[in-house]
Design an enzyme around this catalytic site. Sequence first.
Site, PDB file in Angstrom:
ATOM      1  N   HIS A 323      36.326  40.392  39.812  1.00  0.00           N
ATOM      2  CA  HIS A 323      36.842  39.402  41.015  1.00  0.00           C
ATOM      3  C   HIS A 323      38.464  39.324  39.988  1.00  0.00           C
ATOM      4  CE1 HIS A 323      32.784  38.156  40.889  1.00  0.00           C
ATOM      5  NE2 HIS A 323      32.993  37.764  41.174  1.00  0.00           N
ATOM      6  N   GLY A 324      39.169  39.748  39.196  1.00  0.00           N
ATOM      7  CA  GLY A 324      40.682  39.482  39.197  1.00  0.00           C
ATOM      8  C   GLY A 324      40.989  40.568  37.709  1.00  0.00           C
TER       9      GLY A 324
END
Length: 502
Positions: A323-324
């Site tokens: 996700h990041g």
Amino acid sequence: MVFSSLEFIYLFMPPVFAVYLLLRYLKWETGIIWWLSIASLGFYAWWTPVYLPLLLGSLLVNYGLHRALLKMRSKALLIAGIAFNLALIAVFKYADFFIGNVNFFTNAELPMLHLVLPLAISFFTFQLISFLVDTYKGNITSCDFARYTLFVVFFPQLIAGPIVMQKETIPQFRLTNFQNKLLTNLAVGGTLFAIGLFKKIVLADGIAPYANSVFNLAETANGVPLEAAWIGALAYTFQLYFDFSGYCDMALGLARLFGIRLPVNFNSPYKATSISDFWRRWHITLSHFLRDYLYIPMGGNRCGPIQRYANLMITMLLGGLWHGASWTFVFWGGLHGAYLGINHAWGALCEKGYVPSLVPAWLGNLLARGITLLAVIVAWVFFRAQSFDGASGILAGMFGLSTVYEPELWTNVETATLSVWASLACLAAIVFFLPNAIEFTENYNPVLGLKKLLAQRKTEGFLPLRWRPSTGWAMAVSALFAVAMVQTYRLAEITEFIYFNF
């Protein structure tokens, strides 16, 4: 250009759909496939044209690997292909994250690359990896380049999913499918798009300022008061829900306009009765990918409980990192890994009869939903916060542990009002009492995997509203679309979908 922008609605979709109708009338199957592929590449290039060669290069290399794997089922070649795809993500998405951590822990001064994250790289790379794995396993015996290209770049799902498998979409790229039930496709697709647009522009973007204000406060102040913390956490909980579900609805609707049904990716996750149930409802295609291509190959639950919990934790940590490039995302993934471990351990105790039933079934179900939702909200704080200090400030405020804060900053935030709580209550009512968009249009088969979704829904209670192509429903959906469009004109700038950043 996002689905909710005026450029997309007025400049992109009309010519794309008009040419599609012409090719459909001419019964030119290959023309439709290539036209949708070209339009999708144009949609992608609208954002950052400089990264279009990266997408095309990745597409060509993986097709070459696919052809090679068809001729020789070489595990070494498969590993090389997977390594190539992961290397692209590692360089563009995680290089500065790793460099920054090396510099921090070793006091080195390695220069940052400062690469701009190519749009959708996480999504199309996962699709390409699945394509190679399915080829190696023999699930794909042949695939022409035109359909393969459209499978990768089809614009309704290119930017933020769902992460589709080849078996789900490539078989649909046929003239019989493109020509089937045009009016029904227009009605269902238009309804889903209008609902999604309303969710994004009116509901998600409407509550976003409250979440932004409180989380910004947490990064700058010495503490966050209880009311502000709960407003911020709940506002983001609903913002993310309507932002992501709105995108999923719009993606489904856009694909359906061309006669394509995408897999279900969102199924009322806040109604979940456990964390396992939550992950069967939230970003369903990502959950399936991580399960099929990571968790199960590592051994899944076949190697005993300890290894099972380790596999769960590794899978969720990597899911968080997907996700990041931030430790807060990794911690969010680890938190869900711990949740899942506790969930499975509790389930095992219940199966063996070690947990007595002390409350009625309906109360137990209600408690399970409440505990699950609270756990999810706590995890969302780390998902949204820019730092661990910010997340700690929010959580301390939520549980009444903030002893120091700056009242003047809280006054400036201006979120402690009755109208905010009324807005949150309305959003909660929509989430818990109304059917989601897929259930709303279920009589017209809006997604792949509909039967499984309906079977899961049997124990849930909600208002039995169902859409059908009638004058009344057309007026109601048109009203939602009109409200969303008016709000779009009022906005100073269109906000991206949250998952576009992943």
